[in-house]
Design a protein around this motif. Structure first.
Motif, mmCIF file in Angstrom:
data_model
loop_
_atom_site.group_PDB
_atom_site.id
_atom_site.type_symbol
_atom_site.label_atom_id
_atom_site.label_comp_id
_atom_site.label_asym_id
_atom_site.label_seq_id
_atom_site.Cartn_x
_atom_site.Cartn_y
_atom_site.Cartn_z
ATOM 1 N N ARG B 94 -59.637 35.481 49.990
ATOM 2 C CA ARG B 94 -58.688 36.534 50.378
ATOM 3 C C ARG B 94 -58.508 36.510 51.893
ATOM 4 N NH1 ARG B 94 -58.929 40.141 53.305
ATOM 5 N NH2 ARG B 94 -61.155 39.693 53.516
ATOM 6 N N ARG B 95 -57.273 36.613 52.334
ATOM 7 C CA ARG B 95 -56.998 36.609 53.774
ATOM 8 C C ARG B 95 -56.062 37.749 54.131
ATOM 9 N NH1 ARG B 95 -60.820 34.411 53.812
ATOM 10 N NH2 ARG B 95 -61.345 32.215 54.125
ATOM 11 N N ASP B 96 -56.111 38.170 55.396
ATOM 12 C CA ASP B 96 -55.145 39.128 55.914
ATOM 13 C C ASP B 96 -53.957 38.291 56.368
ATOM 14 O OD1 ASP B 96 -53.638 40.980 57.411
ATOM 15 O OD2 ASP B 96 -55.449 42.147 57.833
ATOM 16 N N VAL B 97 -52.907 38.253 55.528
ATOM 17 C CA VAL B 97 -51.781 37.337 55.746
ATOM 18 C C VAL B 97 -50.717 37.983 56.629
ATOM 19 C CG1 VAL B 97 -49.939 36.040 54.623
ATOM 20 C CG2 VAL B 97 -52.207 36.166 53.551
ATOM 21 N N ARG B 98 -50.333 37.266 57.665
ATOM 22 C CA ARG B 98 -49.298 37.794 58.564
ATOM 23 C C ARG B 98 -48.083 36.889 58.635
ATOM 24 N NH1 ARG B 98 -53.749 38.541 62.481
ATOM 25 N NH2 ARG B 98 -55.200 39.990 61.509
ATOM 26 N N GLY B 99 -48.271 35.581 58.415
ATOM 27 C CA GLY B 99 -47.156 34.701 58.740
ATOM 28 C C GLY B 99 -46.779 33.620 57.757
ATOM 29 N N GLN B 100 -47.303 33.622 56.557
ATOM 30 C CA GLN B 100 -46.972 32.508 55.648
ATOM 31 C C GLN B 100 -46.197 32.965 54.421
ATOM 32 O OE1 GLN B 100 -50.779 33.012 56.000
ATOM 33 N NE2 GLN B 100 -50.171 32.601 58.122
ATOM 34 N N PHE B 101 -45.499 34.093 54.549
ATOM 35 C CA PHE B 101 -44.812 34.645 53.378
ATOM 36 C C PHE B 101 -43.595 33.831 52.970
ATOM 37 C CE2 PHE B 101 -46.985 38.493 54.984
ATOM 38 C CZ PHE B 101 -47.671 38.829 53.825
ATOM 39 N N LYS B 102 -43.431 33.654 51.646
ATOM 40 C CA LYS B 102 -42.220 33.055 51.100
ATOM 41 C C LYS B 102 -41.326 34.211 50.638
ATOM 42 C CE LYS B 102 -44.232 30.240 48.036
ATOM 43 N NZ LYS B 102 -44.379 29.095 47.091
ATOM 44 N N VAL B 227 -51.540 39.220 51.100
ATOM 45 C CA VAL B 227 -51.438 40.623 51.497
ATOM 46 C C VAL B 227 -51.893 40.752 52.944
ATOM 47 C CG1 VAL B 227 -52.364 42.956 51.142
ATOM 48 C CG2 VAL B 227 -51.863 41.507 49.159
ATOM 49 N N GLY B 228 -51.133 41.506 53.721
ATOM 50 C CA GLY B 228 -51.532 41.782 55.103
ATOM 51 C C GLY B 228 -51.521 43.280 55.358
ATOM 52 N N TRP B 229 -52.589 43.787 55.963
ATOM 53 C CA TRP B 229 -52.732 45.225 56.228
ATOM 54 C C TRP B 229 -52.316 45.494 57.678
ATOM 55 C CZ3 TRP B 229 -57.518 48.416 54.240
ATOM 56 C CH2 TRP B 229 -57.438 49.736 54.708
#
Lengths: 321, 321
Positions: B94-102, B227-229
């Motif tokens: 699980r990662r805090d995603v900020r920049g790899q969204f499709k 998912v990014g918080w």
């Protein structure tokens, strides 16, 4: 420069990530005698090893139909059926355990794994503000239990007569029965006064420790361990008993151990204390309180069907496709 | 009387729970062509149907060696190898995603499942204090993004010169790129003024909503969703944009969507903003700060070995036995 490493990381990591797709979308039973972990593959296929990668890719596509991932090209990173089922199984069968603890000690290897799960929770500014204070001493458990009893007596008085009678008969902790007690804390000063992501929401570090609690709780359920969160204490008293400094916040006091059984439902639900709320009524669209929007109806239908399946115990077997 | 139902429940539920042991400790690949869910079995074997139960028990014991559960009689409720691997895989990747969204939209069935996971988080006094506010509108996302930019500009000033330069180059949100935004809230008045378990720790209801966030985050990872918080907002401003009433606390603003890839490590760790802390140094025994105790050494060795395995990406493949 430092940030450059992230940018670079995207490039150099993309290929291994692509390889990982294979590791993550196949259950090891597709390759008998071997459980797949990311490392198993990445050890064998470095970013440069294109031929090996293509071979594995072809093996991957040969499994079409065997794994659900292939039914949805949008989610190549989705875990395989059985692993996904495991996540939902842990989430849906996790209980707040108060009274079914067996005395058997928790093996070091198992305790280490659930603490490792907790340590890999998200944390604001990568603070990792948590500590894990393990309590085995019967004397300490007794003092903590005494603190609970005193606070719980105060609590009972707060409920009206009818509810008080029910409240006083609820078993709300397993401090003495559980072989292991664990206090998870939050060190608010761990990363200095200014923390990335905590500049405006000051409670984010507390929330990070709560995420660690939930990671541990789910890992414990997967390991067959029961966990109960006891929150009826005066914080200062708990800090005194466990010698926790003033600036350290005790987030959760947990009772942990193997259990005779897990209940089908939360005990407060079974006791008709409060009902499970209809999830579809808790979901809003665009603005607070708005229950209609484009695409709302199909989602609401899915939410009702999922909740019904959970209540019937068939969610994992019928709702993951 | 009400509480009596719990007592009775223990009796009447014990047998189904025993049956469930079988469902939970076998991966469905042991029974080809069928995925095991609790219901599959409990539908077939009622509490009274002892013969069927014994048959299934014998089938269970015939699988000795095939499933790890049998290696540890202490944990008959432990999930099977692959399901347990799934829980740890989701936790560790699980990662805090900020920049790899499709840009691809999240299917209703998948969104419903991760919301269902969130709704089955633990909650103090079974309050279920959460709501789920979904944001799709580009205009609303833009207003939220503007609020973030304003707050983030204030935040940057709080760091010293050297750190500020790095901070300003960190990408901390994916509000506009992510196809779906979700605000998870806490209604502090949902169960009235007096709540079981919140009588002394007033923040327990906020913590319950955080547990819902973490359940959703892990389910999303299992589904292949990033998912990014985002927490850099003035709470009042977020409430204004989303029409959230004063007494409702926005706990988490999440950016959700499928991703091109997940990073191997948290971005702040890769950026050398802060290192991953040694877990064994965060674990205390009996009293705060105490690092030595009976049984401490074997646990500390396990903790170091587990953390090393996580760093090498081999935890799931080598540390679950």
């Amino acid at each position: 420069m430092r940030y450059g490493r992230i940018g670079k990381a995207v490039q150099t990591r993309y290929v291994p990530n692509a390889v990982k797709v294979i590791a993550q979308t196949q259950c090891h039973w597709l390759w008998p005698g071997r459980r797949l972990g990311e490392r198993n593959l990445s050890q064998k296929t470095g970013p440069q090893d294109k031929r090996t990668r293509m071979v594995r890719r072809s093996r991957f596509f040969q499994t079409r139909g065997l794994t659900m991932e292939n039914q949805n090209p949008l989610s190549p990173h989705r875990l395989c059926d059985e692993q996904r089922a495991g996540l939902y199984q842990a989430v849906l069968t996790r209980r707040d355990v108060r009274g079914q603890f067996k005395p058997d000690p928790v093996p070091a290897a198992v305790l280490s794994r659930i603490l490792t799960a907790a340590h890999h929770a998200p944390s604001v500014g990568f603070m990792q503000p948590w500590n894990f204070l393990l309590i085995n001493s019967p004397q300490l458990k007794q003092r903590v239990h005494d603190a609970f009893v005193a606070a719980n007596t105060e609590a009972a008085v707060m409920f009206d007569d009818e509810r008080r009678e029910v409240y006083q008969r609820l078993k709300l902790e397993g401090i003495l029965e559980a072989p292991l007690n664990l206090c998870i804390t939050c060190d608010r000063e761990r990363a200095g006064p200014v923390v990335v992501g905590r500049t405006h929401m000051k409670t984010m570090d507390l929330y990070s420790s709560v995420c660690a609690v939930q990671n541990l709780w789910l890992a414990a359920r997967a390991e067959g361990l029961g966990v109960g969160w006891v929150s009826i204490f005066h914080q200062r008293e708990l800090q005194t008993i466990l010698a926790i400094p003033r600036h350290i916040v005790p987030i959760a006091y947990l009772c942990i151990g193997y259990v005779s059984h897990f209940f089908d439902k939360p005990e407060l639900e079974s006791a008709n204390w409060r009902p499970r709320l209809p999830l579809d009524e808790l979901v809003y669209f665009e603005q607070w309180g708005q229950t209609s929007a484009e695409g709302a109806v199909p989602l609401q239908q899915q939410l009702r069907a999922d909740q019904e399946a959970v209540q019937q115990g068939s969610f994992v077997s019928t709702r993951l496709d």
